[in-house]
Write a protein that holds these residues in place. Structure first.
Motif, short mmCIF file in Angstrom:
data_model
loop_
_atom_site.label_atom_id
_atom_site.label_comp_id
_atom_site.label_asym_id
_atom_site.label_seq_id
_atom_site.Cartn_x
_atom_site.Cartn_y
_atom_site.Cartn_z
N ILE A 288 -3.74 30.88 49.94
CA ILE A 288 -4.49 29.80 49.30
C ILE A 288 -4.67 30.19 47.83
CG2 ILE A 288 -6.73 30.73 50.04
CD1 ILE A 288 -6.29 27.07 49.86
N LEU B 281 -2.33 25.40 49.70
CA LEU B 281 -2.09 26.29 50.84
C LEU B 281 -0.58 26.43 51.00
CD1 LEU B 281 -3.09 27.90 53.30
CD2 LEU B 281 -2.99 25.77 54.60
N CYS C 257 -4.63 20.85 49.32
CA CYS C 257 -5.83 20.64 50.14
C CYS C 257 -6.59 19.39 49.73
CB CYS C 257 -6.74 21.87 50.06
SG CYS C 257 -6.00 23.32 50.85
N VAL D 227 -5.51 16.35 51.81
CA VAL D 227 -5.60 16.37 53.27
C VAL D 227 -6.41 15.17 53.74
CG1 VAL D 227 -6.58 17.62 55.24
CG2 VAL D 227 -5.35 18.86 53.46
N TYR E 277 -8.75 16.96 59.01
CA TYR E 277 -8.83 18.40 59.14
C TYR E 277 -9.80 18.72 60.28
CZ TYR E 277 -10.36 23.16 58.03
OH TYR E 277 -10.69 24.49 58.09
N MET F 109 -4.26 20.16 60.10
CA MET F 109 -4.40 19.37 58.88
C MET F 109 -3.36 18.28 58.92
SD MET F 109 -4.61 22.27 55.97
CE MET F 109 -5.17 23.87 56.47
N VAL G 141 -10.33 27.11 52.34
CA VAL G 141 -9.62 25.84 52.44
C VAL G 141 -10.61 24.68 52.43
CG1 VAL G 141 -8.26 24.42 54.04
CG2 VAL G 141 -7.56 26.75 53.56
N GLU G 142 -11.71 24.83 53.15
CA GLU G 142 -12.69 23.76 53.26
C GLU G 142 -13.35 23.41 51.94
OE1 GLU G 142 -15.28 24.94 56.43
OE2 GLU G 142 -13.76 24.54 57.96
N ILE H 236 -10.95 20.66 50.55
CA ILE H 236 -10.65 19.49 51.37
C ILE H 236 -11.73 18.43 51.14
CG2 ILE H 236 -10.52 18.65 53.74
CD1 ILE H 236 -9.10 21.18 54.46
#
Length: 165
Positions: free
Chosen positions: A73, A78, A97, A100, A103, A132, A156-157, A160
């Protein structure tokens, strides 16, 4: 602040891969037995050359079954790489991300109709799988299943959109 994290997931051999290994070793055993019989008729040097080539070929084929996925990341992107035999690396895909659309935790869901392909970059029987659904360059809308650990999930969150979670 820049974000950069890496994670490597080793793919465990399933029953099919173990059967391939057993098959390769069985073919080698048959070759050795056949060459033992033919050793009466051919030169020992040729015999050693054939056996050495067969052993090396078997080693290379079995080592190709050793697969790892690396998740990287970097500031909201990603990247997923496939590492084969700990020697060759190939970029499988890059997911933005911020783009997305969906998720969450993967529990065997079927993708919606807009998804063209589903990719598993993980051990399929793992407990902490994440999916995802996102657009990917040259692919369109895809569903990607990964095996992210807790720190990678948090990273990652952050990128997103809230509507995707």
């Amino acid at each position: 602040m820049d974000t950069f994290l890496e994670q490597i997931v080793k793919v465990k051999l399933d029953g099919k891969a173990k059967a391939v290994v057993v098959g390769i070793l069985a073919i080698d055993a048959l070759l050795v037995l056949g060459l033992a019989f033919l050793s009466l008729f051919i030169s020992p040097m040729l015999l050693v050359l054939v056996l050495g080539t067969a052993a090396f070929g078997s080693y290379k084929l079995i080592s190709l079954l050793s697969v790892e996925f690396e998740y990287i990341i970097t500031n909201g992107d990603l990247d997923i790489d496939r590492i084969t035999a700990k020697s060759s690396r190939k970029r499988m895909m890059t997911i933005k991300c911020a783009k997305v659309e969906k998720y969450g935790e993967y529990k065997g869901q079927t993708p919606p109709g807009s998804v063209k392909n589903t990719y598993f970059f993980c051990n399929k029987n793992s407990e902490n799988l994440v999916y995802m659904i996102a657009p990917v360059k040259d692919e369109g809308m895809v569903m990607v299943v990964t095996e992210l650990d807790e720190r990678m999930r948090e990273a990652v969150e952050k990128f997103i959109p809230r509507t995707a979670k």
